[in-house]
Design a protein around this motif. Structure first.
Motif, mmCIF file in Angstrom:
data_model
loop_
_atom_site.group_PDB
_atom_site.id
_atom_site.type_symbol
_atom_site.label_atom_id
_atom_site.label_comp_id
_atom_site.label_asym_id
_atom_site.label_seq_id
_atom_site.Cartn_x
_atom_site.Cartn_y
_atom_site.Cartn_z
ATOM 1 N N SER A 441 0.699 -1.385 -0.043
ATOM 2 C CA SER A 441 0.010 0.024 -0.049
ATOM 3 C C SER A 441 0.830 1.432 -0.136
ATOM 4 C CB SER A 441 -0.892 -0.197 1.099
ATOM 5 O OG SER A 441 -0.303 0.004 2.557
ATOM 6 N N ILE A 442 2.020 1.211 0.720
ATOM 7 C CA ILE A 442 2.643 2.625 0.825
ATOM 8 C C ILE A 442 3.290 2.547 -0.669
ATOM 9 C CG2 ILE A 442 4.854 3.585 1.850
ATOM 10 C CD1 ILE A 442 4.252 1.899 4.190
ATOM 11 N N SER A 443 3.915 1.624 -1.373
ATOM 12 C CA SER A 443 4.658 1.657 -2.668
ATOM 13 C C SER A 443 3.639 2.192 -3.568
ATOM 14 C CB SER A 443 5.005 0.179 -3.047
ATOM 15 O OG SER A 443 6.179 -0.151 -2.001
ATOM 16 N N THR A 461 -3.303 4.161 6.299
ATOM 17 C CA THR A 461 -2.981 2.812 6.023
ATOM 18 C C THR A 461 -3.066 2.183 7.836
ATOM 19 O OG1 THR A 461 -1.239 1.323 5.711
ATOM 20 C CG2 THR A 461 -0.469 3.474 6.464
ATOM 21 N N GLY A 462 -3.316 0.968 7.808
ATOM 22 C CA GLY A 462 -3.143 0.456 8.942
ATOM 23 C C GLY A 462 -1.602 0.015 9.510
ATOM 24 N N ASP A 463 -1.472 -0.179 10.760
ATOM 25 C CA ASP A 463 -0.130 -0.750 11.014
ATOM 26 C C ASP A 463 0.446 -1.721 10.536
ATOM 27 O OD1 ASP A 463 -2.190 -1.840 12.663
ATOM 28 O OD2 ASP A 463 -0.926 -1.997 14.402
ATOM 29 N N ILE A 486 -1.133 9.051 7.003
ATOM 30 C CA ILE A 486 -1.799 8.879 8.305
ATOM 31 C C ILE A 486 -1.798 7.477 8.619
ATOM 32 C CG2 ILE A 486 -4.167 9.210 9.328
ATOM 33 C CD1 ILE A 486 -4.789 11.353 7.403
ATOM 34 N N LEU A 487 -0.958 7.203 9.794
ATOM 35 C CA LEU A 487 -0.886 5.556 10.229
ATOM 36 C C LEU A 487 -1.744 5.196 11.401
ATOM 37 C CD1 LEU A 487 0.473 2.854 10.364
ATOM 38 C CD2 LEU A 487 2.429 3.996 11.807
ATOM 39 N N ILE A 488 -2.763 4.550 11.018
ATOM 40 C CA ILE A 488 -3.687 4.126 12.169
ATOM 41 C C ILE A 488 -3.183 2.925 12.792
ATOM 42 C CG2 ILE A 488 -6.038 3.530 12.929
ATOM 43 C CD1 ILE A 488 -5.911 6.096 11.307
#
Length: 576
Positions: A441-443, A461-463, A486-488
């Motif tokens: 997802s980050i890529s 995104t989730g952790d 934003i990191l949940i």
């Protein structure tokens, strides 16, 4: 500039340029040296180097999703190619054109205990539209003819109406780093083969018949993931004003309609069986890819089971016949925007010329509206009144995404919260819903950010997804992508705490949720990301203001209580 001395590689990259490829994502290697040299030598190609092949493939996916143009991927021999598989599978089911180019060893050295040799041809055959092989050894007595034909065919296949990835495997012999100057290359002129498709809107008589049929039905239009399409948006805005038409669009449909049109799960979790069946359609027209909403899919399958006369038209270019609702009656291979625009025009014409239709006073659209409004008010009240949790955090976040931003959502709970909370979507919204994996997802967001110039790109995104794709942070730094994250952090896979199959298992936390326990503050510092932590609603509101003003790349980590978050979501969706 110096170019590779391999004529097959020069032909390959000349044709990529000719067919409109402008971006190449490469990973370093030895066997692919001729490919890297050729990519770097061409001024019209923008080359991005990503060390990790799995991350590289998702970066290319994000580029192609946002730019809507083909992107080439280049890797060395051996297992490097296999690392492309997750992103290539996603591209296949999303209809994204990736040109996968793998370097390979000469045929005689395969299975001979030589290093970095595996059986590469057709290694991705289940996830590509076509597999092709080339060699730097002449294939026929007319130099360049075979290579030109194969490369043209591969690119045309990737760009056919139902787009998708293709794989070109290139066997290369030493020497690998030899070059020639442009003036010394003896290539004949590039011979690009053009492919012309006939109009994909049905003929006038067929459109008239379909429109007459649709006008006499309780029609439900269902939209899954799609790229933005202004023509389609305009057509559906017109159709949803018709009394016999209701629209259900998922947040990743990229349709800019009314907030109530996205509230499928919010609606269905608020209704009993009898209330749901009052909304049953006579005809369903589906657009786009796979649906996120399990409730919507189950509703449509139940409607078809109870009413064998319910019909389903699937509109779009698909690899195969898709009968997700078990009621398919017509497969319409057409561009959704063009088809729905023509259908809306015909239906509007009928309304003007034949106002005595049996469904002229149909209340089907009104029934959906009347059911949605209290359901949305209920969800808004829950989000407002609940304590600090994932639901509260997403309610705050989704209300503050800039209107001109591209929003990338990871799989798991991120995309699901986006489905249930009332809002307008930003400029565009994407999620890897082709196969719905949480990897990359980050890529994907990095690639998307590199190709969007109209505003910022934000990732939620989730952790667990964050942990899967840590290597992407190196690419984020090296490629200079303007991405805001934003990191949940809800201590692992939060989805497993509320779905029925795992929620009550004794081993849930250890085997399923699996908290990655990463020090994200230190990771952000390592890769040069500005960082801020939020662990309350007030903190989050301030942190989002900071994120909006901060230069990218930057990350806000949001810590939420895992058990409370799951309990609140179960109550909101009436799963308890």
């Amino acid at each position: 500039m110096a170019d590779t001395d391999k004529s097959v590689v020069r032909i390959l990259f000349n044709l990529l340029e000719a067919h409109g490829v402008r971006r190449v994502v490469c990973s370093p290697g030895s066997r692919n040296a001729p490919l890297l040299i050729a990519a770097d030598a061409r001024k019209r190609l923008e080359t991005s180097v990503v060390i990790d092949e799995r991350s590289a493939a998702f970066v290319a996916l994000g580029m192609a999703m946002v730019s809507r143009r083909p992107v080439a991927l280049v890797c060395t021999s051996g297992t490097a190619l296999l690392n492309y598989a997750p992103a290539v599978a996603e591209a296949y089911y999303q209809g994204v054109p990736l040109i996968v180019i793998s370097a390979d060893r000469p045929l005689e050295w395969i299975d001979q205990d030589d290093s970095q040799t595996i059986r590469q041809p057709e290694a991705l055959r289940n996830f590509v539209k076509g597999s092709y092989s080339l060699s730097d050894r002449e294939q026929c007595d007319r130099p360049g003819w075979y290579e030109t034909r194969i490369v043209n065919d591969a690119i045309l296949t990737a760009l056919a109406p139902k787009q998708g990835p293709v794989h070109i495997n290139v066997r290369l012999s030493p020497p690998l780093g030899a070059t020639v100057e442009d003036d010394d290359a003896d290539d004949s002129p590039v011979r690009m083969i053009e492919r012309i498709f006939p109009s994909d809107v049905p003929d006038a008589a067929t459109m008239k018949r379909l429109a007459a049929d649709a006008r006499e039905c309780k029609l439900l239009v269902v939209a899954g993931f799609m790229p933005p399409d202004a023509r389609l948006n305009k057509a559906l805005a017109a159709m949803r004003r018709m009394p016999g038409v209701a629209v259900v669009a998922e947040s990743v449909s990229n349709l800019h309609l009314r907030p109530e049109d996205y509230a499928a799960d919010t609606l269905f979790c608020s209704l009993d069986d009898d209330e749901r069946l009052k909304l049953a359609p006579d005809l369903v027209i589906s657009l786009g890819g796979a649906l996120v909403s399990r409730m919507l899919k189950e509703f449509l399958r139940e409607c078809g089971h109870r009413n064998p006369d319910m019909r389903h038209w699937s509109v779009g270019h698909n690899h195969t016949t898709v009968d997700c609702f078990q009621a398919l009656s017509c497969r319409i291979d057409a561009d959704p925007g063009r088809f729905m625009s023509a259908l809306a025009g015909r239906m509007t014409h009928f309304d003007r010329t034949a106002p005595d239709s049996s469904l002229h006073d149909c209340r089907y659209a009104a029934l959906w509206h009347e059911a949605r409004i209290p359901a949305m008010r209920r969800m808004a009240r829950i989000a407002e009144e609940c304590g600090w949790s994932d639901l509260k955090a997403f309610d705050i976040i989704l209300d503050r995404i800039p209107a001109d931003a591209n929003l990338i959502l990871s799989n798991g709970t991120s995309i699901r919260y986006a489905q249930i909370l009332k809002r307008h979507i930003p400029h565009a919204e994407y999620c890897n819903r082709g196969v719905s994996g949480i990897d990359g997802s980050i890529s994907t967001a990095v690639g998307a950010a590199l190709c969007y110039q109209g505003g910022e790109t934000w990732l939620v995104t989730g952790d667990t997804s964050w942990a899967y794709d840590i290597s992407a942070l190196q690419s984020l730094k090296s490629l200079g992508a303007a991405l805001k994250i934003i990191l949940i952090n809800n201590a692992g896979g939060g989805i497993f705490r509320f779905i029925s199959s795992t929620a009550v298992l004794e081993c849930r936390e250890r085997c399923f949720c699996a908290d990655p326990e990463l020090d994200s503050r230190s990771l952000a510092a390592t890769f040069g990301l500005a960082y801020r932590l939020a662990d309350s609603a007030a903190d989050l509101a301030e942190a989002l203001q900071w994120l909006a003003a901060a230069p990218a790349p930057a990350v806000v980590e949001v810590t939420t209580p895992p058990e409370e978050s799951a309990a609140i979501l179960r109550r909101a969706l009436r799963m308890t």
